[in-house]
Design a protein around this motif. Structure first.
Motif, PDB file in Angstrom:
ATOM      1  N   GLU A  94       0.683  -1.242   0.030  1.00  0.00           N
ATOM      2  CA  GLU A  94       0.128  -0.238  -0.118  1.00  0.00           C
ATOM      3  C   GLU A  94       0.832   1.581   0.009  1.00  0.00           C
ATOM      4  N   LYS A  95       2.136   1.367   0.370  1.00  0.00           N
ATOM      5  CA  LYS A  95       2.426   2.083   0.685  1.00  0.00           C
ATOM      6  C   LYS A  95       3.264   2.868  -1.034  1.00  0.00           C
ATOM      7  N   LEU A  96       3.922   1.787  -1.080  1.00  0.00           N
ATOM      8  CA  LEU A  96       4.690   1.396  -2.626  1.00  0.00           C
ATOM      9  C   LEU A  96       3.674   1.720  -3.616  1.00  0.00           C
ATOM     10  N   VAL A  97       2.675   1.697  -3.439  1.00  0.00           N
ATOM     11  CA  VAL A  97       1.322   2.709  -4.374  1.00  0.00           C
ATOM     12  C   VAL A  97       0.852   4.064  -4.064  1.00  0.00           C
ATOM     13  N   ALA A  98       0.923   3.918  -3.528  1.00  0.00           N
ATOM     14  CA  ALA A  98       0.695   5.658  -2.478  1.00  0.00           C
ATOM     15  C   ALA A  98       1.997   6.662  -2.889  1.00  0.00           C
ATOM     16  N   ARG A  99       3.250   5.921  -2.672  1.00  0.00           N
ATOM     17  CA  ARG A  99       4.641   6.699  -2.903  1.00  0.00           C
ATOM     18  C   ARG A  99       4.675   7.091  -4.065  1.00  0.00           C
ATOM     19  N   HIS A 100       3.837   6.097  -5.274  1.00  0.00           N
ATOM     20  CA  HIS A 100       4.177   6.605  -6.301  1.00  0.00           C
ATOM     21  C   HIS A 100       3.273   5.747  -8.009  1.00  0.00           C
ATOM     22  N   PRO A 101       2.234   7.859  -7.239  1.00  0.00           N
ATOM     23  CA  PRO A 101       2.014   8.579  -8.339  1.00  0.00           C
ATOM     24  C   PRO A 101       1.696   8.098  -9.461  1.00  0.00           C
ATOM     25  N   LYS A 108       2.444  13.102 -13.259  1.00  0.00           N
ATOM     26  CA  LYS A 108       3.696  12.959 -14.564  1.00  0.00           C
ATOM     27  C   LYS A 108       4.789  13.471 -13.939  1.00  0.00           C
ATOM     28  N   VAL A 109       6.254  13.072 -14.445  1.00  0.00           N
ATOM     29  CA  VAL A 109       6.958  12.929 -13.738  1.00  0.00           C
ATOM     30  C   VAL A 109       8.142  13.485 -14.560  1.00  0.00           C
ATOM     31  N   SER A 110       9.261  14.386 -14.439  1.00  0.00           N
ATOM     32  CA  SER A 110      10.281  14.010 -15.303  1.00  0.00           C
ATOM     33  C   SER A 110      11.783  13.358 -15.853  1.00  0.00           C
ATOM     34  N   GLY A 111      11.505  12.476 -14.222  1.00  0.00           N
ATOM     35  CA  GLY A 111      12.925  11.947 -13.918  1.00  0.00           C
ATOM     36  C   GLY A 111      13.127  11.919 -12.703  1.00  0.00           C
ATOM     37  N   GLU A 112      14.526  11.160 -12.578  1.00  0.00           N
ATOM     38  CA  GLU A 112      14.255  10.441 -10.548  1.00  0.00           C
ATOM     39  C   GLU A 112      14.472  11.693  -9.663  1.00  0.00           C
ATOM     40  N   GLU A 113      14.808  12.877 -10.283  1.00  0.00           N
ATOM     41  CA  GLU A 113      15.083  13.579  -8.918  1.00  0.00           C
ATOM     42  C   GLU A 113      13.803  14.666  -8.456  1.00  0.00           C
ATOM     43  N   GLU A 114      12.207  14.445  -9.720  1.00  0.00           N
ATOM     44  CA  GLU A 114      11.041  14.662  -9.234  1.00  0.00           C
ATOM     45  C   GLU A 114      10.919  13.268  -8.251  1.00  0.00           C
ATOM     46  N   VAL A 115      10.993  12.179  -8.579  1.00  0.00           N
ATOM     47  CA  VAL A 115      10.365  11.088  -8.013  1.00  0.00           C
ATOM     48  C   VAL A 115      10.986  11.541  -6.543  1.00  0.00           C
ATOM     49  N   LYS A 116      12.065  11.581  -6.329  1.00  0.00           N
ATOM     50  CA  LYS A 116      12.241  11.346  -4.863  1.00  0.00           C
ATOM     51  C   LYS A 116      11.562  12.477  -4.083  1.00  0.00           C
ATOM     52  N   VAL A 117      11.639  13.554  -4.755  1.00  0.00           N
ATOM     53  CA  VAL A 117      11.130  15.244  -3.975  1.00  0.00           C
ATOM     54  C   VAL A 117       9.859  15.086  -3.858  1.00  0.00           C
ATOM     55  N   ASN A 118       9.211  14.179  -5.277  1.00  0.00           N
ATOM     56  CA  ASN A 118       7.686  13.627  -4.478  1.00  0.00           C
ATOM     57  C   ASN A 118       7.467  12.506  -3.386  1.00  0.00           C
ATOM     58  N   TRP A 119       8.141  11.516  -3.339  1.00  0.00           N
ATOM     59  CA  TRP A 119       8.646  10.815  -2.027  1.00  0.00           C
ATOM     60  C   TRP A 119       8.174  11.485  -1.002  1.00  0.00           C
ATOM     61  N   GLU A 120       9.403  12.340  -1.043  1.00  0.00           N
ATOM     62  CA  GLU A 120       9.387  13.365   0.375  1.00  0.00           C
ATOM     63  C   GLU A 120       8.328  14.057   1.081  1.00  0.00           C
ATOM     64  N   ARG A 121       7.944  14.750  -0.261  1.00  0.00           N
ATOM     65  CA  ARG A 121       6.724  15.616   0.132  1.00  0.00           C
ATOM     66  C   ARG A 121       4.948  14.495   0.662  1.00  0.00           C
ATOM     67  N   LEU A 122       4.721  13.199   0.324  1.00  0.00           N
ATOM     68  CA  LEU A 122       3.712  12.359   0.136  1.00  0.00           C
ATOM     69  C   LEU A 122       4.416  11.648   2.277  1.00  0.00           C
ATOM     70  N   LYS A 123       5.197  12.216   2.276  1.00  0.00           N
ATOM     71  CA  LYS A 123       5.658  11.217   3.571  1.00  0.00           C
ATOM     72  C   LYS A 123       5.219  12.437   4.391  1.00  0.00           C
ATOM     73  N   LEU A 124       5.303  14.093   3.772  1.00  0.00           N
ATOM     74  CA  LEU A 124       4.773  15.013   4.907  1.00  0.00           C
ATOM     75  C   LEU A 124       3.304  14.829   5.231  1.00  0.00           C
ATOM     76  N   LYS A 125       3.019  14.704   3.820  1.00  0.00           N
ATOM     77  CA  LYS A 125       1.535  14.617   3.932  1.00  0.00           C
ATOM     78  C   LYS A 125       0.534  12.837   4.868  1.00  0.00           C
ATOM     79  N   GLU A 126       1.741  12.390   5.120  1.00  0.00           N
ATOM     80  CA  GLU A 126       1.098  10.863   5.775  1.00  0.00           C
ATOM     81  C   GLU A 126       1.933  11.181   7.926  1.00  0.00           C
ATOM     82  N   GLY A 127       2.221  12.143   7.207  1.00  0.00           N
ATOM     83  CA  GLY A 127       2.038  12.728   9.017  1.00  0.00           C
ATOM     84  C   GLY A 127       3.069  12.847   9.298  1.00  0.00           C
ATOM     85  N   ASN A 128       4.655  12.843   8.900  1.00  0.00           N
ATOM     86  CA  ASN A 128       5.962  13.045   9.441  1.00  0.00           C
ATOM     87  C   ASN A 128       5.976  14.405   9.498  1.00  0.00           C
TER      88      ASN A 128
END
Length: 259
Positions: A94-101, A108-128
């Motif tokens: 479930e976490k992997l699905v949620a962290r890979h929109p 839409k993402v342009s590459g690896e760096e944007e994936v990393k940025v989105n990952w951290e933003r999603l973690k903050l939304k989850e309560g971090n």
């Protein structure tokens, strides 16, 4: 390679064996999460060693040992009604699905760096509360520094290019040398920490893993030193009875031996 059904069957076999050991083996029956913790850490380092050695047979073995530990923890938790292995696996899925929109959604993402940025933003939304909350406190300092820098980069806080980081390294080296010349241990330690942090940062910009790099140097030193010991012993000598210049001759031979 095994089929998907074969993989499921193998995992089911491990679960069955774990259940049998937990109810029949005196040692396995008495284990707790706390008693397994240090063993898990040891197994993790053994896997890390095997990876650096590029020893695929050992990597396979160590992955199996770690897999056993994960199943063991889940089995213990199931006995207290907290969760079981299915809960663990569904949770990570479930976490992997949620962290890979960008895979399971319409992002839409342009590459690896944007994936990393989105990952951290999603973690903050989850309560971090902070992007740094996910860095384990007990990580070795060098690994922790690397993870802190990576997470800060994910939040957009980073240098623009490697040259800026190299200038920071030079600045920290100068400050450390100044404090070392004064002999103030507390100040020296502070500046040395800053220097290491900046060097780790520079390594990151060069796509070098500092932990791996240092461990390879450790292994190289061990190999050369042990060669010196053996070569000296073959000549009927001991390092303890030799001058530095004499030892250096064996050291150079050790370097030639590597080639």
């Amino acid at each position: 390679m095994n089929s998907f059904d074969d993989k499921l069957k193998a995992f089911g076999r491990l679960l069955t064996i774990m259940d049998e050991l937990r109810t029949q083996c005196p040692w396995d029956m008495k284990q707790t999460m706390e008693s397994l913790r240090h063993l898990t850490i040891e197994e993790t380092y053994e896997l890390a060693d095997a990876i650096l050695d590029r020893n695929m047979s050992e990597i396979k073995k160590e992955i199996g040992d770690l897999m056993l530990h994960m199943v063991f923890y889940a089995r213990i938790a199931s006995e207290t009604g907290h969760f079981d292995i299915a809960d663990v696996l569904n949770g990570i899925c479930e976490k992997l699905v949620a962290r890979h929109p960008h895979i399971y959604g319409d992002v839409k993402v342009s590459g690896e760096e944007e994936v990393k940025v989105n990952w951290e933003r999603l973690k903050l939304k989850e309560g971090n509360r902070s992007v740094l909350d996910g860095v384990p406190k007990s990580l070795p300092a060098m690994v922790k520094a690397q993870r802190i820098q990576e997470k800060a980069r994910g939040a957009g806080f980073d240098w623009e290019n490697a040259e800026q980081v190299w200038q920071k390294v030079q600045e920290e080296l100068k400050e450390f040398h100044e404090e070392a010349s004064k002999g103030n241990k507390e100040a020296m330690e502070k500046e040395f920490g800053d220097l290491l942090f900046s060097l780790i940062n520079y390594a990151r910009f060069l796509n070098i893993n500092p932990e791996n790099a240092l461990e390879k140097t450790n292994k190289k030193f061990i190999q050369r030193f042990q060669y010196m010991e053996k070569a000296a012993a073959a000549d009927g000598r001991s390092l303890h009875d030799m001058t530095l210049n004499e030892m250096d001759i064996y050291w150079e031979k050790a370097k030639d031996f590597e080639k």
